[in-house]
Scaffold this motif. Structure first.
Motif, PDB file in Angstrom:
ATOM      1  N   ARG A 117      38.711  14.072  34.630  1.00 41.49           N
ATOM      2  CA  ARG A 117      38.418  15.360  34.019  1.00 41.49           C
ATOM      3  C   ARG A 117      38.081  15.190  32.550  1.00 41.49           C
ATOM      4  N   ARG A 118      37.024  15.877  32.163  1.00 40.96           N
ATOM      5  CA  ARG A 118      36.552  15.859  30.776  1.00 40.96           C
ATOM      6  C   ARG A 118      36.655  17.253  30.182  1.00 40.96           C
ATOM      7  N   LEU A 119      36.577  17.304  28.880  1.00 39.56           N
ATOM      8  CA  LEU A 119      36.578  18.573  28.160  1.00 39.56           C
ATOM      9  C   LEU A 119      35.261  19.292  28.455  1.00 39.56           C
ATOM     10  N   PRO A 120      35.313  20.518  28.944  1.00 38.17           N
ATOM     11  CA  PRO A 120      34.084  21.234  29.288  1.00 38.17           C
ATOM     12  C   PRO A 120      33.455  21.920  28.078  1.00 38.17           C
ATOM     13  N   ASP A 121      32.206  22.282  28.239  1.00 41.13           N
ATOM     14  CA  ASP A 121      31.487  23.051  27.232  1.00 41.13           C
ATOM     15  C   ASP A 121      32.031  24.478  27.231  1.00 41.13           C
ATOM     16  N   PRO A 122      32.367  25.045  26.074  1.00 43.66           N
ATOM     17  CA  PRO A 122      32.921  26.406  26.031  1.00 43.66           C
ATOM     18  C   PRO A 122      32.016  27.471  26.653  1.00 43.66           C
ATOM     19  N   ALA A 123      30.704  27.338  26.514  1.00 43.03           N
ATOM     20  CA  ALA A 123      29.793  28.318  27.109  1.00 43.03           C
ATOM     21  C   ALA A 123      29.851  28.255  28.628  1.00 43.03           C
ATOM     22  N   ALA A 124      29.996  27.067  29.187  1.00 42.49           N
ATOM     23  CA  ALA A 124      30.117  26.915  30.632  1.00 42.49           C
ATOM     24  C   ALA A 124      31.423  27.535  31.115  1.00 42.49           C
ATOM     25  N   VAL A 125      32.489  27.329  30.371  1.00 47.04           N
ATOM     26  CA  VAL A 125      33.780  27.918  30.737  1.00 47.04           C
ATOM     27  C   VAL A 125      33.673  29.437  30.756  1.00 47.04           C
ATOM     28  N   ALA A 126      33.029  30.011  29.751  1.00 50.07           N
ATOM     29  CA  ALA A 126      32.881  31.470  29.687  1.00 50.07           C
ATOM     30  C   ALA A 126      32.127  31.991  30.909  1.00 50.07           C
ATOM     31  N   ALA A 127      31.087  31.276  31.324  1.00 48.54           N
ATOM     32  CA  ALA A 127      30.302  31.700  32.488  1.00 48.54           C
ATOM     33  C   ALA A 127      31.115  31.599  33.776  1.00 48.54           C
ATOM     34  N   VAL A 128      31.805  30.507  33.959  1.00 53.82           N
ATOM     35  CA  VAL A 128      32.561  30.310  35.191  1.00 53.82           C
ATOM     36  C   VAL A 128      33.824  31.179  35.212  1.00 53.82           C
ATOM     37  N   GLU A 129      34.360  31.479  34.050  1.00 52.77           N
ATOM     38  CA  GLU A 129      35.558  32.313  33.969  1.00 52.77           C
ATOM     39  C   GLU A 129      35.307  33.704  34.552  1.00 52.77           C
ATOM     40  N   ARG A 130      34.122  34.269  34.280  1.00 49.28           N
ATOM     41  CA  ARG A 130      33.768  35.577  34.829  1.00 49.28           C
ATOM     42  C   ARG A 130      33.688  35.518  36.353  1.00 49.28           C
ATOM     43  N   LEU A 131      33.034  34.484  36.867  1.00 54.17           N
ATOM     44  CA  LEU A 131      32.920  34.327  38.312  1.00 54.17           C
ATOM     45  C   LEU A 131      34.300  34.143  38.941  1.00 54.17           C
ATOM     46  N   TYR A 132      35.135  33.309  38.352  1.00 55.52           N
ATOM     47  CA  TYR A 132      36.462  33.054  38.902  1.00 55.52           C
ATOM     48  C   TYR A 132      37.323  34.321  38.887  1.00 55.52           C
ATOM     49  N   ALA A 133      37.190  35.133  37.859  1.00 57.40           N
ATOM     50  CA  ALA A 133      37.948  36.398  37.818  1.00 57.40           C
ATOM     51  C   ALA A 133      37.531  37.301  38.983  1.00 57.40           C
ATOM     52  N   ASP A 134      36.230  37.348  39.260  1.00 58.94           N
ATOM     53  CA  ASP A 134      35.749  38.134  40.402  1.00 58.94           C
ATOM     54  C   ASP A 134      36.318  37.589  41.715  1.00 58.94           C
ATOM     55  N   LEU A 135      36.323  36.264  41.855  1.00 56.49           N
ATOM     56  CA  LEU A 135      36.821  35.654  43.086  1.00 56.49           C
ATOM     57  C   LEU A 135      38.312  35.903  43.282  1.00 56.49           C
ATOM     58  N   VAL A 136      39.088  35.796  42.206  1.00 59.85           N
ATOM     59  CA  VAL A 136      40.534  36.062  42.298  1.00 59.85           C
ATOM     60  C   VAL A 136      40.774  37.514  42.695  1.00 59.85           C
ATOM     61  N   ALA A 137      39.996  38.434  42.130  1.00 56.54           N
ATOM     62  CA  ALA A 137      40.140  39.856  42.479  1.00 56.54           C
ATOM     63  C   ALA A 137      39.799  40.090  43.950  1.00 56.54           C
ATOM     64  N   ILE A 138      38.759  39.437  44.447  1.00 63.30           N
ATOM     65  CA  ILE A 138      38.387  39.570  45.859  1.00 63.30           C
ATOM     66  C   ILE A 138      39.495  38.998  46.742  1.00 63.30           C
ATOM     67  N   GLU A 139      40.046  37.867  46.358  1.00 66.05           N
ATOM     68  CA  GLU A 139      41.128  37.255  47.145  1.00 66.05           C
ATOM     69  C   GLU A 139      42.354  38.163  47.234  1.00 66.05           C
ATOM     70  N   ALA A 140      42.579  38.961  46.212  1.00 66.28           N
ATOM     71  CA  ALA A 140      43.780  39.811  46.158  1.00 66.28           C
ATOM     72  C   ALA A 140      43.631  41.111  46.949  1.00 66.28           C
ATOM     73  N   ARG A 141      42.430  41.506  47.319  1.00 69.12           N
ATOM     74  CA  ARG A 141      42.213  42.811  47.955  1.00 69.12           C
ATOM     75  C   ARG A 141      42.821  42.945  49.343  1.00 69.12           C
ATOM     76  N   PRO A 142      42.495  42.077  50.274  1.00 72.44           N
ATOM     77  CA  PRO A 142      43.005  42.278  51.643  1.00 72.44           C
ATOM     78  C   PRO A 142      44.512  42.040  51.737  1.00 72.44           C
ATOM     79  N   ASP A 143      45.099  42.552  52.806  1.00 76.87           N
ATOM     80  CA  ASP A 143      46.521  42.330  53.049  1.00 76.87           C
ATOM     81  C   ASP A 143      46.793  40.865  53.396  1.00 76.87           C
ATOM     82  N   SER A 144      45.849  40.218  54.017  1.00 77.43           N
ATOM     83  CA  SER A 144      46.008  38.837  54.458  1.00 77.43           C
ATOM     84  C   SER A 144      45.429  37.879  53.421  1.00 77.43           C
ATOM     85  N   ARG A 145      46.212  36.876  53.027  1.00 74.32           N
ATOM     86  CA  ARG A 145      45.718  35.861  52.088  1.00 74.32           C
ATOM     87  C   ARG A 145      44.502  35.143  52.665  1.00 74.32           C
ATOM     88  N   LYS A 146      44.547  34.878  53.964  1.00 70.74           N
ATOM     89  CA  LYS A 146      43.437  34.192  54.623  1.00 70.74           C
ATOM     90  C   LYS A 146      42.167  35.035  54.555  1.00 70.74           C
TER      91      LYS A 146
END
Length: 174
Positions: A117-146
């Motif tokens: 693992r290397r230190l990432p570019d801050p701009a790349a982190v900002a871009a992926v952070e938005r996507l990951y937040a969306d994915l975590v929110a989607i994962e939390a919606r249904p009653d089933s983790r699966k």
């Protein structure tokens, strides 16, 4: 090592651009090696880490579907690049650009996994952070983790399809 409870602090820690965090795991994801940079940034001793699941540093902001993609890829003897937000022992976080590969014996059989693992570019982190937040929110919606992970995986696949790239190409394009 006994389970420990830690909550995210919201504080970011970093490491040098010339430093590489290295770890190796067995086929079940238990740490078999971790270098000094890993130990320093994560805030654990070698004794505390070896034999523990690599998920000991998992940050709750990381979507499970990204880890599923990672594990599915390396279990199929492929390599993957991924941005990962980890959590140190004290709750601080650190971002990495991980390159994870399977470790194979001379016969091509899986022995475990190796991650640099290397230190990432801050701009790349900002871009992926938005996507990951969306994915975590989607994962939390249904009653089933699966079901949540399936929905988030489908969303990620749709994002990648819309961009006309695979996950690795997406990560390396940021």
């Amino acid at each position: 090592m006994a389970k420990y409870a830690v909550s995210p602090t919201g504080r970011a820690v970093t490491f040098g651009r010339d430093e590489i965090i290295v770890s190796k795991t067995d086929l079940k994801g238990r740490l078999t090696y971790c270098n000094d940079v890993f130990r320093r940034i994560a805030g654990f001793t070698e004794r505390e880490l070896l034999g523990q699941p690599h998920s000991i540093i998992r940050h709750p902001d990381m979507p499970r579907c990204v880890f599923k993609l990672l594990w599915d890829t390396i279990a199929a003897k492929g390599e993957i690049f991924a941005y990962v937000k980890n959590m140190a022992r004290n709750g601080d976080h650190y971002w990495v650009l991980a390159h994870v590969t399977p470790s194979l014996d001379a016969g091509g059989n899986l022995l475990g996994y190796h991650s640099n693992r290397r230190l990432p570019d801050p701009a790349a982190v900002a871009a992926v952070e938005r996507l990951y937040a969306d994915l975590v929110a989607i994962e939390a919606r249904p009653d089933s983790r699966k079901d949540g992970m399936t929905a988030a995986s489908d969303h990620l696949a749709g994002v990648l399809q819309g961009k006309g790239v695979g996950y690795d190409q997406f990560v390396l394009s940021l």
